[in-house]
Scaffold this active site. Structure first.
Site, PDB file in Angstrom:
ATOM      1  N   CYS A 333       0.786  -1.231   0.000  1.00 39.11           N
ATOM      2  CA  CYS A 333       0.000   0.000   0.000  1.00 39.11           C
ATOM      3  C   CYS A 333       0.825   1.292   0.000  1.00 39.11           C
ATOM      4  O   CYS A 333       0.541   2.174  -0.817  1.00 39.11           O
ATOM      5  CB  CYS A 333      -1.036  -0.013   1.118  1.00 39.11           C
ATOM      6  SG  CYS A 333      -0.615  -0.948   2.582  1.00 39.11           S
ATOM      7  N   ARG A 362       6.888 -11.177   5.443  1.00 40.76           N
ATOM      8  CA  ARG A 362       6.460 -10.888   6.807  1.00 40.76           C
ATOM      9  C   ARG A 362       7.123 -11.889   7.736  1.00 40.76           C
ATOM     10  O   ARG A 362       7.125 -13.091   7.456  1.00 40.76           O
ATOM     11  CB  ARG A 362       4.939 -11.002   6.933  1.00 40.76           C
ATOM     12  CG  ARG A 362       4.244  -9.991   6.059  1.00 40.76           C
ATOM     13  CD  ARG A 362       2.747 -10.095   6.132  1.00 40.76           C
ATOM     14  NE  ARG A 362       2.154  -9.230   5.118  1.00 40.76           N
ATOM     15  CZ  ARG A 362       0.860  -9.152   4.876  1.00 40.76           C
ATOM     16  NH1 ARG A 362       0.011  -9.884   5.570  1.00 40.76           N
ATOM     17  NH2 ARG A 362       0.399  -8.349   3.948  1.00 40.76           N
ATOM     18  N   GLN A 380       0.722 -11.486  -3.373  1.00 45.18           N
ATOM     19  CA  GLN A 380      -0.711 -11.229  -3.290  1.00 45.18           C
ATOM     20  C   GLN A 380      -1.226 -10.734  -4.626  1.00 45.18           C
ATOM     21  O   GLN A 380      -0.505 -10.063  -5.356  1.00 45.18           O
ATOM     22  CB  GLN A 380      -0.978 -10.107  -2.279  1.00 45.18           C
ATOM     23  CG  GLN A 380      -0.715 -10.472  -0.849  1.00 45.18           C
ATOM     24  CD  GLN A 380      -0.906  -9.251   0.037  1.00 45.18           C
ATOM     25  OE1 GLN A 380      -0.334  -8.197  -0.205  1.00 45.18           O
ATOM     26  NE2 GLN A 380      -1.717  -9.399   1.069  1.00 45.18           N
ATOM     27  N   ASP A 382      -2.845  -8.206  -5.128  1.00 48.86           N
ATOM     28  CA  ASP A 382      -3.194  -7.040  -4.334  1.00 48.86           C
ATOM     29  C   ASP A 382      -3.659  -5.895  -5.241  1.00 48.86           C
ATOM     30  O   ASP A 382      -3.234  -5.807  -6.393  1.00 48.86           O
ATOM     31  CB  ASP A 382      -1.932  -6.599  -3.574  1.00 48.86           C
ATOM     32  CG  ASP A 382      -2.250  -5.648  -2.442  1.00 48.86           C
ATOM     33  OD1 ASP A 382      -3.419  -5.545  -2.066  1.00 48.86           O
ATOM     34  OD2 ASP A 382      -1.303  -5.009  -1.942  1.00 48.86           O
ATOM     35  N   HIS A 384      -5.218  -1.546  -4.761  1.00 47.34           N
ATOM     36  CA  HIS A 384      -5.748  -0.468  -3.929  1.00 47.34           C
ATOM     37  C   HIS A 384      -6.639   0.405  -4.782  1.00 47.34           C
ATOM     38  O   HIS A 384      -6.260   0.783  -5.884  1.00 47.34           O
ATOM     39  CB  HIS A 384      -4.595   0.322  -3.305  1.00 47.34           C
ATOM     40  CG  HIS A 384      -3.810  -0.510  -2.354  1.00 47.34           C
ATOM     41  ND1 HIS A 384      -2.657  -1.168  -2.714  1.00 47.34           N
ATOM     42  CD2 HIS A 384      -4.068  -0.864  -1.073  1.00 47.34           C
ATOM     43  CE1 HIS A 384      -2.214  -1.870  -1.692  1.00 47.34           C
ATOM     44  NE2 HIS A 384      -3.048  -1.712  -0.679  1.00 47.34           N
ATOM     45  N   LYS A 464     -12.050  -4.923   8.016  1.00 47.36           N
ATOM     46  CA  LYS A 464     -11.996  -5.683   6.772  1.00 47.36           C
ATOM     47  C   LYS A 464     -13.080  -6.743   6.690  1.00 47.36           C
ATOM     48  O   LYS A 464     -13.534  -7.264   7.706  1.00 47.36           O
ATOM     49  CB  LYS A 464     -10.622  -6.353   6.623  1.00 47.36           C
ATOM     50  CG  LYS A 464     -10.289  -7.289   7.756  1.00 47.36           C
ATOM     51  CD  LYS A 464      -8.952  -7.964   7.538  1.00 47.36           C
ATOM     52  CE  LYS A 464      -8.672  -8.940   8.661  1.00 47.36           C
ATOM     53  NZ  LYS A 464      -7.479  -9.719   8.506  1.00 47.36           N
ATOM     54  N   HIS A 510      -8.150  -1.421   0.393  1.00 48.87           N
ATOM     55  CA  HIS A 510      -7.153  -2.473   0.155  1.00 48.87           C
ATOM     56  C   HIS A 510      -7.947  -3.730  -0.158  1.00 48.87           C
ATOM     57  O   HIS A 510      -8.837  -4.079   0.606  1.00 48.87           O
ATOM     58  CB  HIS A 510      -6.331  -2.764   1.410  1.00 48.87           C
ATOM     59  CG  HIS A 510      -5.674  -1.577   2.037  1.00 48.87           C
ATOM     60  ND1 HIS A 510      -4.317  -1.477   2.183  1.00 48.87           N
ATOM     61  CD2 HIS A 510      -6.190  -0.442   2.573  1.00 48.87           C
ATOM     62  CE1 HIS A 510      -4.022  -0.339   2.795  1.00 48.87           C
ATOM     63  NE2 HIS A 510      -5.132   0.315   3.047  1.00 48.87           N
TER      64      HIS A 510
END
Length: 627
Positions: A333, A362, A380, A382, A384, A464, A510
């Site tokens: 992000c 992570r 991911q 991912d 945004h 979320k 997100h």
RNA sequence: GCUGGUGUAGCUCAAUCGGUAGAGCAGCUGAUUUGUAAUCAGCAGGUCGCGGGUUCGAUUCCCAUCACCAGCUCCA
């Protein structure tokens, strides 16, 4: 003189007070034998419960769900009873019912061994044979505390401290063992017996890792032997589906100690990976997303501004080069906001959907790593979405539809949905959180999706929606997510110009559909037991010749398949056809094309599906999947 | 991270009460030329997770460590 109304509407009249067991016996001796409890006005009672008034009663038998729950609960007590007989120094704590069984947590300085488990199980069976009655008694608070202090069960007294002081407290006694319990329970231990102790594990007192560790024994229990057997078989079958085992057998990837939680993808696994990414990329294009790529390693200062350094530091890998400190990105992000900030954005540009197949690291605790399901490095799908407040609702709704569409495409229909709300460790004031949580909740309600609320489980920057799938052992893994974030764009100076020419801060959503692609592949492997559907199979067709004479012709067929973009391989080895078939089946290849003299002469092809079905096609071009 | 368990050939697993390891499958080579889930024979393959200690000698016993497995805690 109670009149008792049964579920079928019939009324039984008794000339004296009766127990639920008496009623069951009056209806029939068969019912009496399987009656484990009674239900009066929606409340469950022991069969020993005395009825004095006119009521509606249904007898709970061991055949019903509620009955099995009671059996599981009573089996937990039986476990504690057996443990206390074998190891009197062990203290009992709690023993609830869980899916398929129960567990009981014990406080002991000497941990249980697998041999202990067998011993305990045998003792339990012994107690079942004795058919010991379970007797309910009630005591007031001080007496109960005195009682448990007297027998040195200090954990029980701690539990009692939390109970409602005005209600009498119920106890259940079987032989020399008495446990604090609300009940109800089966009439006697003879109602039990179809159980198995499955595993020993550590657990924390009251589920808090700051507390002392207890020893937990898990078991499964059913009302019939057959069901127990079926369940144990199911567990065995499930183990065969384990993606870690299948991945080794199918040569998809491996993990090794030098890089725990990070995957070495082998060719076939990487093919699956790329097919999935290609598919998602196509979907994102249809849904008007852009795709970007951002650095893996970013200076500490950006993470400080985003709030990660403060809230997420322990889980970030860091490194220093030339006196500068960097963090390897755990999320994409902040980087996406950097791209967003390079241009001046008008309200007309919103919503702006920015996707990245971003590699994240992570630092997960070592004990939590688990095959592809929980890694330290994963990619991911991912994205945004930068939008105005007014656009949140439509974006969230559209995303929910997209998630279901994609999951269906992969063959998943059972999806668990949860709404995770503000955690203790968070950024942004409560007013912002109120709005964000409401936005998500409204969307779920509008879609009429059943969801669970998980208080305190949101991300540090926003609440979320979680979309989760189950693995072969019913462990739930979060895949998709949609998070509303009112904080980070402001912290990192993202703006847009609204209709009036004023600077505004956009909202950031997100979102990920598959979540971690690795995890999603793990679940796919288990879902299909390795037999991936044709479009996902790393090798779709194996061409096998009967003997050497057909090899040239078979090679031509192979080339034709490749021209049609079918992932085909050959097996021209010096083996019998039955051996080649066996090999291809073990590799879960969806189709084989077996080429012998017959095919060579007629110019046709015969395809054999993994399940053994054969179908003839007049040419390679006509081949269509079946079976 | 915590508790318990496990770690021997590419895979699945033996064995050694302390005297440096063996099988099946896979692999390689050869023979066989085969019609729907295992053709035969031979060969090769291991610093017994890594590091210490005890011992004449350790894969075996002890300690430490790493990884994995189960659960707990955590989890974006």
């Amino acid at each position: 003189m109670p009149d008792i109304t049964l579920p079928d509407g019939s009324i039984k009249n008794f000339d004296k007070d009766v127990s639920i067991a008496d009623v069951a016996l009056a209806i029939g001796s068969g019912l009496f034998k399987v009656a484990v409890a009674g239900c009066i006005d929606g409340v469950l009672y022991d069969t020993s419960h005395i009825i004095k008034n006119n009521i509606k009663l249904s007898i709970i038998t061991s055949q019903t769900d509620e009955g099995v729950q009671i059996i599981r609960h009573s089996t937990a007590h039986l476990l504690a009873h057996a443990v206390k007989q074998l190891y009197p120094k062990v203290q009992v704590t709690i023993g609830p019912v869980i899916d398929y069984g129960f567990y009981y947590d014990f406080a002991t300085s000497e941990p249980f061994t697998p041999e202990d488990l067998t011993k305990i199980e045998n003792k339990m069976q012994e107690l079942v044979k004795k058919d010991i009655p379970l007797i309910r008694t009630e005591m007031n608070l001080t007496d109960v505390i005195d009682y448990f202090n007297g027998i040195n069960e200090t954990y029980k007294t701690k539990i009692i401290a939390d109970l409602d002081k005005n209600q009498p407290i119920s106890l259940y006694t079987q032989d020399d063992f008495t446990d604090l319990c609300r009940g109800p329970h089966v009439p006697s231990t003879g109602f039990l017996g179809h159980f198995k102790l499955t595993k020993i594990a550590g657990s924390y007192w009251r589920g808090d890792s700051n507390n002392e560790m207890l020893q937990r024994i898990y078991g499964v229990a059913f009302s019939h032997k057959k069901q127990l057997k079926q369940h144990l078989n199911k567990l065995d079958e499930a183990k065969k589906r384990d993606h870690r085992k299948l991945a080794t057998a199918l040569n998809l990837f491996h993990l090794q100690p030098e890089s725990p939680g990070m995957v070495f993808w082998h060719n076939d696994g990487w093919i699956i990976y790329n097919i999935i990414v290609d598919y998602i990329r196509k979907i994102l294009n249809e849904k008007n997303y852009t795709e970007v790529r951002t650095p893996e390693m970013v200076d500490r200062s950006l993470w400080e501004r985003s709030g990660h350094w403060d809230k997420f530091k322990e889980q970030m890998f860091t490194t220093s080069v030339e006196n500068r400190e960097y963090a390897i990105k755990p999320m994409n992000c902040p980087c996406h906001i950097q791209i967003y900030n390079t241009t001046l954005t008008s309200y007309k540009d919103l919503p702006l959907r920015m996707a990245e197949f971003g590699s994240c690291h992570r630092n997960e605790p070592s004990g939590t790593l688990h095959g592809l399901m929980r890694l330290r490095n994963f990619i991911q799908d991912d994205a945004h979405i930068f939008c105005s407040k007014e656009q949140i609702s439509s974006e969230v709704l559209a995303f929910i539809d997209l998630v279901y569409e994609v999951y269906r495409h992969f063959g998943f229909n059972e999806i668990e949905v949860a709404l995770s709300t503000r955690p203790a460790k968070r950024v942004g004031d409560d007013k912002i959180w109120d709005e964000a949580e409401k936005a998500l909740e409204d969307a779920l309600q509008k879609k009429q999706i059943k969801y669970e609320i998980k208080p305190g489980e949101g991300a540090f920057y926003g609440p979320k929606i979680e979309f989760s799938l189950k693995d072969c052992l019913d462990r739930v893994w979060q895949c998709g997510t949609m998070q509303v974030d009112f904080s980070m764009p402001g912290r990192l100076d993202a703006t847009y110009i609204d209709k009036n020419g004023d600077k505004k801060t956009p909202v950031m959503l997100h979102r990920a559909i598959l979540g971690s692609i690795e995890r999603f592949i793990g679940i796919l492997i288990e879902h299909y037991a390795g037999k991936l559907p044709f479009w996902l199979a790393p090798v779709q067709v194996i061409i096998a010749n009967i003997s050497e004479q057909q090899q040239d012709y078979a090679s031509e067929i192979l080339q034709e398949l490749k021209k049609l973009n079918i992932r085909a391989k050959s097996d021209f080895s010096n083996e019998k056809i039955s051996y080649k078939i066996r090999k291809a089946c073990n590799n879960k290849t969806p189709f084989m094309m077996i080429i012998g003299d017959k095919e060579m002469e007629s110019g046709t092809i015969t395809a054999r599906s993994l399940s053994g079905e054969n179908k003839e096609f007049s040419s390679v071009k006509d081949f269509k999947i079946f079976g």
